[in-house]
Design a protein around this motif. Sequence first.
Motif, mmCIF file in Angstrom:
data_model
loop_
_atom_site.group_PDB
_atom_site.id
_atom_site.type_symbol
_atom_site.label_atom_id
_atom_site.label_comp_id
_atom_site.label_asym_id
_atom_site.label_seq_id
_atom_site.Cartn_x
_atom_site.Cartn_y
_atom_site.Cartn_z
ATOM 1 N N ALA A 152 0.829 -1.207 0.000
ATOM 2 C CA ALA A 152 0.000 0.000 0.000
ATOM 3 C C ALA A 152 0.863 1.257 0.000
ATOM 4 C CB ALA A 152 -0.939 -0.004 1.201
ATOM 5 N N ARG A 205 0.955 4.367 -2.858
ATOM 6 C CA ARG A 205 0.856 5.799 -2.527
ATOM 7 C C ARG A 205 2.090 6.564 -3.008
ATOM 8 N NH1 ARG A 205 -3.683 6.968 -0.195
ATOM 9 N NH2 ARG A 205 -4.795 5.341 0.904
ATOM 10 N N GLU A 239 -6.927 0.276 -1.880
ATOM 11 C CA GLU A 239 -5.734 1.126 -1.740
ATOM 12 C C GLU A 239 -5.497 1.952 -2.997
ATOM 13 O OE1 GLU A 239 -3.928 1.857 0.820
ATOM 14 O OE2 GLU A 239 -4.799 0.389 2.184
#
Length: 189
Positions: free
Chosen positions: A136, A140, A179
């Motif tokens: 995750a 990002r 996510e």
Amino acid sequence: PQNWTCVCESCRRTYSDRYGEPMPGELTAEVRAFREAVLVEFLAALVAHVDSLGGRSTICLLPPVEGHHVGVDDWEPVAAIDGLDTLATDPYWSFFDLDVKEFVGGQSARLRETADAHGLRSQIWIQGFRLDPTQAGEIRHAVDAARAAGVDDLWTWGYEACGHMTYLGTKEPEAVWRELADALTGGRA
């Protein structure tokens, strides 16, 4: 590694016509240049056709990766195609086992610079396959790196983190999809 270009009769004949010799049986600088030139010619014809129908075209180029015979080294001829609307790339960091910030950030900056120089929109595709929920943070970082480079048009491949595909399958695709959606929408998913 042995599948580095098309060697059909037409490609071999065209290579011979352009270079005055038979196409080599290995990936030489000339074969690589030929491969890219033929690709650009094909894309230009395709974009012209779409443009003649009133459509808009996006071309997505897989970035070159050391040790792999994929991608287009020189993006300039592609970006210079008349009628092209958007230039895109898909820096799949995990697939190539590369550093997410460096690879996605570097390719996003390269894309934005090339697109801007040709008056094109820029678009990044964030990896959404062969991932797991422990990545995750990487997802990002990829989104942040693309946005930091000034690319606002972000997408992901593939839908629902490719949970329906055995070859590109993702561990816990529902969690990875959440996510991806959250990172791409800034938490508005």
